[in-house]
Structures are given as C-alpha cells and as structure tokens.
Design a protein around this motif. Structure first.
Motif, PDB file in Angstrom:
ATOM      1  N   VAL A 159       0.832  -1.215   0.000  1.00  0.00           N
ATOM      2  CA  VAL A 159       0.000   0.000   0.000  1.00  0.00           C
ATOM      3  C   VAL A 159       0.862   1.258   0.000  1.00  0.00           C
ATOM      4  N   GLY A 160       2.156   1.099  -0.253  1.00  0.00           N
ATOM      5  CA  GLY A 160       3.017   2.265  -0.424  1.00  0.00           C
ATOM      6  C   GLY A 160       3.722   2.749   0.822  1.00  0.00           C
ATOM      7  N   VAL A 161       3.665   1.992   1.923  1.00  0.00           N
ATOM      8  CA  VAL A 161       4.398   2.383   3.132  1.00  0.00           C
ATOM      9  C   VAL A 161       5.888   2.149   2.901  1.00  0.00           C
ATOM     10  N   THR A 162       6.696   3.141   3.232  1.00  0.00           N
ATOM     11  CA  THR A 162       8.144   3.044   2.999  1.00  0.00           C
ATOM     12  C   THR A 162       8.965   3.120   4.280  1.00  0.00           C
ATOM     13  N   GLN A 163       8.327   3.407   5.417  1.00  0.00           N
ATOM     14  CA  GLN A 163       9.086   3.550   6.659  1.00  0.00           C
ATOM     15  C   GLN A 163       8.181   3.351   7.863  1.00  0.00           C
ATOM     16  N   ILE A 164       8.794   2.956   8.974  1.00  0.00           N
ATOM     17  CA  ILE A 164       8.093   2.780  10.243  1.00  0.00           C
ATOM     18  C   ILE A 164       8.848   3.567  11.304  1.00  0.00           C
ATOM     19  N   TRP A 165       8.112   4.389  12.060  1.00  0.00           N
ATOM     20  CA  TRP A 165       8.700   5.197  13.131  1.00  0.00           C
ATOM     21  C   TRP A 165       8.539   4.455  14.448  1.00  0.00           C
TER      22      TRP A 165
ATOM     23  N   ASP B 179      16.248  -4.922   3.637  1.00  0.00           N
ATOM     24  CA  ASP B 179      15.115  -4.510   2.795  1.00  0.00           C
ATOM     25  C   ASP B 179      15.371  -3.110   2.237  1.00  0.00           C
ATOM     26  N   ASP B 180      15.411  -2.988   0.924  1.00  0.00           N
ATOM     27  CA  ASP B 180      15.661  -1.691   0.287  1.00  0.00           C
ATOM     28  C   ASP B 180      14.398  -0.875   0.099  1.00  0.00           C
ATOM     29  N   ASP B 181      13.231  -1.496   0.299  1.00  0.00           N
ATOM     30  CA  ASP B 181      11.960  -0.815   0.027  1.00  0.00           C
ATOM     31  C   ASP B 181      11.308  -0.220   1.266  1.00  0.00           C
ATOM     32  N   MET B 182      11.786  -0.574   2.434  1.00  0.00           N
ATOM     33  CA  MET B 182      11.218  -0.033   3.666  1.00  0.00           C
ATOM     34  C   MET B 182      12.320   0.082   4.714  1.00  0.00           C
ATOM     35  N   LYS B 183      12.241   1.136   5.509  1.00  0.00           N
ATOM     36  CA  LYS B 183      13.255   1.318   6.544  1.00  0.00           C
ATOM     37  C   LYS B 183      12.604   1.595   7.893  1.00  0.00           C
ATOM     38  N   TRP B 184      13.369   1.287   8.909  1.00  0.00           N
ATOM     39  CA  TRP B 184      12.967   1.565  10.283  1.00  0.00           C
ATOM     40  C   TRP B 184      13.579   2.897  10.697  1.00  0.00           C
TER      41      TRP B 184
ATOM     42  N   THR C 254       1.540  13.017   2.520  1.00  0.00           N
ATOM     43  CA  THR C 254       1.474  12.027   1.436  1.00  0.00           C
ATOM     44  C   THR C 254       0.057  11.601   1.100  1.00  0.00           C
ATOM     45  N   ASP C 255      -0.892  11.881   1.996  1.00  0.00           N
ATOM     46  CA  ASP C 255      -2.264  11.399   1.862  1.00  0.00           C
ATOM     47  C   ASP C 255      -2.282   9.878   1.752  1.00  0.00           C
ATOM     48  N   ASN C 256      -1.354   9.231   2.419  1.00  0.00           N
ATOM     49  CA  ASN C 256      -1.276   7.778   2.436  1.00  0.00           C
ATOM     50  C   ASN C 256      -1.048   7.318   3.870  1.00  0.00           C
ATOM     51  N   LEU C 257      -1.154   6.016   4.072  1.00  0.00           N
ATOM     52  CA  LEU C 257      -0.954   5.444   5.393  1.00  0.00           C
ATOM     53  C   LEU C 257       0.468   5.678   5.889  1.00  0.00           C
ATOM     54  N   ALA C 258       0.597   6.083   7.148  1.00  0.00           N
ATOM     55  CA  ALA C 258       1.891   6.148   7.827  1.00  0.00           C
ATOM     56  C   ALA C 258       1.838   5.203   9.016  1.00  0.00           C
ATOM     57  N   VAL C 259       3.017   4.717   9.423  1.00  0.00           N
ATOM     58  CA  VAL C 259       3.069   3.673  10.443  1.00  0.00           C
ATOM     59  C   VAL C 259       4.042   4.061  11.552  1.00  0.00           C
TER      60      VAL C 259
ATOM     61  N   ARG D 195      -7.297  14.083  11.499  1.00  0.00           N
ATOM     62  CA  ARG D 195      -7.949  13.162  10.556  1.00  0.00           C
ATOM     63  C   ARG D 195      -6.974  12.707   9.459  1.00  0.00           C
ATOM     64  N   VAL D 196      -5.940  12.000   9.888  1.00  0.00           N
ATOM     65  CA  VAL D 196      -4.973  11.434   8.951  1.00  0.00           C
ATOM     66  C   VAL D 196      -4.820   9.941   9.238  1.00  0.00           C
ATOM     67  N   PRO D 197      -4.536   9.134   8.206  1.00  0.00           N
ATOM     68  CA  PRO D 197      -4.474   7.678   8.373  1.00  0.00           C
ATOM     69  C   PRO D 197      -3.143   7.205   8.952  1.00  0.00           C
ATOM     70  N   VAL D 198      -3.172   6.705  10.168  1.00  0.00           N
ATOM     71  CA  VAL D 198      -1.968   6.210  10.829  1.00  0.00           C
ATOM     72  C   VAL D 198      -2.256   4.839  11.436  1.00  0.00           C
ATOM     73  N   LEU D 199      -1.350   3.908  11.198  1.00  0.00           N
ATOM     74  CA  LEU D 199      -1.411   2.585  11.804  1.00  0.00           C
ATOM     75  C   LEU D 199      -0.358   2.496  12.894  1.00  0.00           C
ATOM     76  N   ALA D 200      -0.782   2.106  14.094  1.00  0.00           N
ATOM     77  CA  ALA D 200       0.146   1.854  15.200  1.00  0.00           C
ATOM     78  C   ALA D 200       0.283   0.349  15.384  1.00  0.00           C
ATOM     79  N   ILE D 201       1.528  -0.130  15.332  1.00  0.00           N
ATOM     80  CA  ILE D 201       1.801  -1.535  15.603  1.00  0.00           C
ATOM     81  C   ILE D 201       2.277  -1.642  17.048  1.00  0.00           C
ATOM     82  N   SER D 202       1.580  -2.467  17.830  1.00  0.00           N
ATOM     83  CA  SER D 202       1.920  -2.634  19.245  1.00  0.00           C
ATOM     84  C   SER D 202       2.452  -4.029  19.477  1.00  0.00           C
ATOM     85  N   GLY D 203       3.623  -4.128  20.096  1.00  0.00           N
ATOM     86  CA  GLY D 203       4.088  -5.420  20.562  1.00  0.00           C
ATOM     87  C   GLY D 203       3.330  -5.821  21.815  1.00  0.00           C
ATOM     88  N   GLN D 204       3.274  -7.105  22.076  1.00  0.00           N
ATOM     89  CA  GLN D 204       2.603  -7.596  23.287  1.00  0.00           C
ATOM     90  C   GLN D 204       3.353  -8.831  23.798  1.00  0.00           C
ATOM     91  N   VAL D 205       3.169  -9.117  25.082  1.00  0.00           N
ATOM     92  CA  VAL D 205       3.809 -10.296  25.673  1.00  0.00           C
ATOM     93  C   VAL D 205       3.252 -11.560  25.020  1.00  0.00           C
TER      94      VAL D 205
END
Length: 582
Positions: free
Chosen positions: A14-20, A37-42, A62-67, A90-100
């Motif tokens: 979906v065009g995500v290129t980085q994760i913060w 991975d050359d297409d996405m960076k941390w 970007t009007d696209n998903l950010a992570v 009102r912007v699209p953001v996905l939060a990834i949460s680690g869990q035990v």
C-alpha cells in the motif's frame, strides 16, 4: 516467511516506505526483517511520541498510510499523544503494538498492559492478532479503515506470534480506496441559494475542508462581494494575500476577521468545525456545509445545514446565486485588514532592535527568505501567534500543527515527518523553548538521517502563552511554574552533529536565517526574545480586561515588596507594549 515479514509485505503493497518507532521485544522480528530490505526502513526515534507525531505529519503530506510502532506496554503507551493528534487532524496512521506472549497474557506479566481499553478513544479500529492465520486479515482491515475513514488504527501482536510461520494468504487482497464524492441534493442547494440571494452582507468562513475548492471559494467571494475569513488550520488554503481575504478570527486573529464573522446578515461556514463558540455570532443567520454531518451545528446554532463536499456544493451552487453589487461591507473590512497588516509589518522591522529582541522580527525575515513551497510546522503557544500574524502562505507553502488536539511538542517531530518524505523541500519548525524542550532529544535523529530541518526556537525562558492565560484569569505571574532554565540551543545542535546559531541582536537575524536555509544539516536558530511581548485578541471582553487588570495590580504589589522576577516581568511587558503601540 514469518508473520512479521508478511505484515511488512502487506504494508509495502500500500506504499508504506518507513516505520517510526523504538524497537524491543515483539518488534525485534520486524527490525530483523528490515535488515536487508531496500523498500522499507525503520526510523529509530529516541521517543515513541515523537515518532507518532512524525508519522501523522507524514500521512498528512502524502495522503497515504503512515506507520509507527511501540513495543509491549510502556513503548506503546508513549505513542498515545501523537496518535491523538493524528486522530484530531484526521490522517491515516497505523500503530503496531508489541505484546507479551499469549501464555503470559492476563497474568499481570512484566510490562503487560491492557492496551485496548487505553486506546479505545483514539482508535477507529483495534485488533489483537491471536493466530498467524488471522494476521493478514486483521492488518488489511485496519489499513482499509485507516485510509477510508482517515483515522488512527492499532494492531497488537504478541511476541510468540510475530515469529510464527506466515499463514492465511487466502485472506490477502488489494486495499481499495474509494473515490466517491458527497454531493448535496438539489433541495439543499436551492435552500442555500435562496438564503444567499436574500442576504445583503455575507461572510465566508472557510476551513481546511476547502483545500480542494480554493479557487471556487475565491470566485464565490468575488461574486457575492463577501469577505473571506479563514481558520488557522486553513491558512495555507486561503491566504492572507488573496483578494477579499480579511484574515484569521479567534484568540490569535485580527479585528477585521472578527467583525466580518460577527456582523454580516449571513455567515457561510464551509468545511470548518471552528471550535471557539465565543468567536461565532449568536444573532446571525448561518449556513454550514460539511462532509461530516456531526460537525453541523456542533459549535453554534445553524439555520441551514448541508452535508456535502465543498467543491461539489460550490459547483452546483454557482449557477443559482445572483451577483451582489454593494461592496461597502467588504471594502471597509479589506481596508482595515490592510492597515492591520501594515502595522504588523512595521512592528516587525529590523529597525525595532530593542533587546531582548521582539519575536516578530524573526518571522518577518523568514517570510521574506523562505521558499515559496516551504513547509512550516508550528507549536501551540506564542509561536503560533507570530506565525499567524507574520507569515504568508503564498505559492505552495504548507502549514501543519496540532490545530485540534493542541499539544505541545508537535512542531519539531512533525517537521521530521515532512522532511523524511520530502528530502529536497525546505522545512521549518517554529517552536517555543518549552515545547522544544519536550522533544529535543530527537534532534540527534534528524542528524542521523540527514534531514536538514530548520528549527526556530523562541527562547524567552518562559511558558509565554500559559503566562497570558494566567494573567487573563487574574493571577500574578508565577515564575517558579512558568520560568524555564534553557541551554544554549545552538551549542546543543552542534554537540549533536547538526548546526546552529544563537541570535541576540537584530543585526544578526538575516544572516542566521540565510545560514539555516543553506545548511545541509539540521539547524537550530536560538532566538533570544522578550518574554513580555504582548499580543492582544481581536476582541477583549470585560471579564478578560478585569482579570488582566487584577493580575497587574498583584504583580505591581509583589514587585514593590521586592520580588525581582515580578519587576523584570513588568519591565519586559512595558517594552513590548510600547513596541506594539508604535
């Protein structure tokens, strides 16, 4: 392929290129998968809140998903303020949460937190991945909701599932983005047209919902001889230099805009949920147009409410409204606004070289020197006043901030988010010393990734806007609560590997700004400014005047009794008062 690698592939599709984020525990599998991975960076930030703020700005540009990502309990909790800002903008953001691990969930295990309840208000959708097979299904649903509702979503992954072999490929599908336009009915259009045709004096209050209908708003204003007032958030949509624009209303607005909103026959609110009801009229006929029907009548009594896209509404409306001939209402407001702008220009001249420096001087020079497609981020507080009063958003300039959530410390991380996806664009963060002090640890992140953000830090050693609020309520200035002990921010920038300059004299301002623009490194201008600079709202109530008067009496008495901080505060305010009176 494990589950983490599968999720990353879905995000790349979906065009995500980085994760913060800040890695650890359940997120280590993600960072391991990104190793080659050359297409996405941390993007390794020093604090998760800064990462969430940056992701929100990235999504807005970007009007696209950010992570963004946070691990287990404490790491994910650090994301919440930045995610609230993304929700309010009102912007699209996905939060990834680690869990035990699943075997430990529900046992009050080390760092275990019940995240679903905590994030319930900020997220439009949340899911805990409980098996490898459901992972792609859950992640795709989250992405779809984030993009279509322009919302914050969260996916939680236990550490043991993150490393399992990927399954559920039969659930994978392209993410679809809707192109539907919300068009008002003919009945609603006729209601608006009839009300406009019957009115003599009309004002347009244009919000950020007019971003795709800027030219149509300007054309409507010309046809109706209607002044245009904008919100702070829509300053880069409707510019103060545009014809018929009379500026910004609200606490940091100007008198022309205030009177334009309060004294017409008809107020036409387009794409705005302007929150300050005390700056909206209670005896004027109001039409409100908004895509989100829950906004209509949310702040003030509305006579005609229409759900619809602003562009679609104005295109249907254009043929049904009659042109106005009388421009007296408009002309008076425009003339007064020109005088106000001229006064602001004169008050920010470099000839006004009293020290500590007046904060306006820096914004005036930045306005002249910055590129016509520069992006600006602004923090809440006094820095917002100087941006609102002295910065023009001509050309393709953009403005981002925490306009609805109102959080401190958004300016610098948002600038990082913009620069990360616009490497060749000029990006400025206009921040106060209090706000920058909350997030300055990530300046070294900007250095690490070679982001040449330009940061103007208003260094007045004080929480200046809070002081205004305190005095307005009738309290004496409390230096122990408001005062700040700051480092030399320019030297801090150099220590981190960036660059910077401390400015204490008006003669050095132009050179400092030119240095910042030319710098290939992150650059801090440590602007030492007068903490007593005054900026009055466009309309002062009797209650506000009484509160301010009480605070001054208290401060004078404390000064007479030997309080040096109160004496210095009064002297600084006197300097600011006479400067603004010139």
């Amino acid at each position: 392929m494990n589950v983490s690698e599968q999720i990353l592939q879905i995000l790349k599709n979906v065009g995500v290129t980085q994760i913060w984020g800040v890695t650890g525990d359940a997120l280590n599998t993600f960072t391991d998968a990104l190793r080659d991975d050359d297409d996405m960076k941390w993007i390794a930030v020093r604090h998760e809140e800064n990462g969430a703020f940056a992701a929100g700005a990235e999504a807005q540009m970007t009007d696209n998903l950010a992570v963004c990502a946070g691990t287990v309990g404490p790491g994910t909790l650090h994301l919440i303020n930045g995610l609230y800002n993304a929700k309010k903008e009102r912007v699209p953001v996905l939060a990834i949460s680690g869990q035990v691990a699943r075997v430990n969930m529900g046992t009050n295990y080390f760092q275990e937190v019940g995240l679903t309840k905590i994030f319930d208000d900020v997220c439009a959708y949340q899911a805990i991945i409980r098996s490898a097979e459901e992972a792609p299904r859950v992640v795709l649903k989250a992405i779809q909701i984030a993009l279509e509702q322009r919302a914050v979503v969260r996916v939680e992954i236990p550490v043991d599932i993150a490393v399992e072999e990927a399954k559920g490929a039969h659930f994978e599908h392209p993410v679809f983005r809707g192109n539907a336009v919300l068009v008002p009915s003919e009945k609603d259009i006729n209601k608006i047209a009839n009300a406009i045709n019957e009115a003599e004096k009309i004002t347009i209050l244009a919000g950020a919902g007019c971003r795709n209908s800027r030219e149509e708003v300007l054309a409507l204003s010309e046809k109706l001889k209607a002044p245009i007032v904008h919100t702070f958030r829509s300053s880069d949509v409707i510019h103060n230099d545009d014809k018929n624009v009379v500026g910004l209303t609200g606490l940091i607005g100007n008198p022309s805009a205030y009177h334009a909103v309060m004294k017409p026959d008809l107020l036409l609110m387009l794409g705005t949920d302007f929150p300050y009801s005390n700056f909206l009229p209670d005896d004027v006929k109001i039409i409100q147009v908004d895509k989100r029907i829950e906004n209509i009548g949310n702040r003030v009594k509305v006579d005609i409410g229409v759900q619809g896209d602003c562009l679609a509404t104005l295109e249907k409306l254009e043929a049904k409204i009659l042109p106005k001939k009388n421009s007296e209402f408009l002309d008076n407001l425009v003339e007064n606004f020109k005088k106000w702008k001229q006064h602001k220009l004169e008050s920010s001249s470099l000839k006004m070289d009293e020290e500590p420096l007046h904060p306006q001087l820096f914004m005036n020079v930045i306005n002249k020197k910055a590129s016509d497609d520069a992006c600006f981020t602004v923090d809440v507080g006094e820095s917002a006043i100087w941006v609102a009063h002295h910065l023009s958003f001509r050309g393709k300039r953009r403005l981002l901030g925490s306009f609805n959530h109102g959080s401190m410390a958004v300016g610098f991380p948002a600038a990082m988010g913009i620069q990360s996806v616009n490497p060749g664009r000029q990006v400025w963060a206009i921040v106060g010393d209090g706000a920058f002090g909350m997030c300055m640890n990530d300046f070294i992140t900007a250095v690490r990734y070679n982001w040449p953000v330009k940061i103007l830090v208003y260094n007045n050693s004080q929480l200046g806007f809070v002081k205004i609020e305190m005095e307005e309520a009738g309290y004496a200035m409390a230096d122990e609560a408001l005062g700040l002990q700051n480092p030399n921010f320019a030297e801090y920038a150099k220590l981190c590997g960036g660059n910077g300059i401390r400015v204490e004299h008006a003669a050095d301002i132009e050179k400092a700004i030119e240095m910042a623009i030319a710098s290939p490194k992150p650059f801090i201008i440590d602007a030492v400014t007068n903490p007593g600079e005054l900026s009055l709202p466009p309309n002062i109530t009797l209650e506000e005047a009484w509160g301010f008067g009480k605070s001054k009496v208290k401060e004078i008495l404390l000064s007479v009794q030997g309080d040096k901080n109160q004496k210095n505060n009064l002297m600084d305010e006197i300097k600011g008062f006479f400067h603004n009176s010139k």
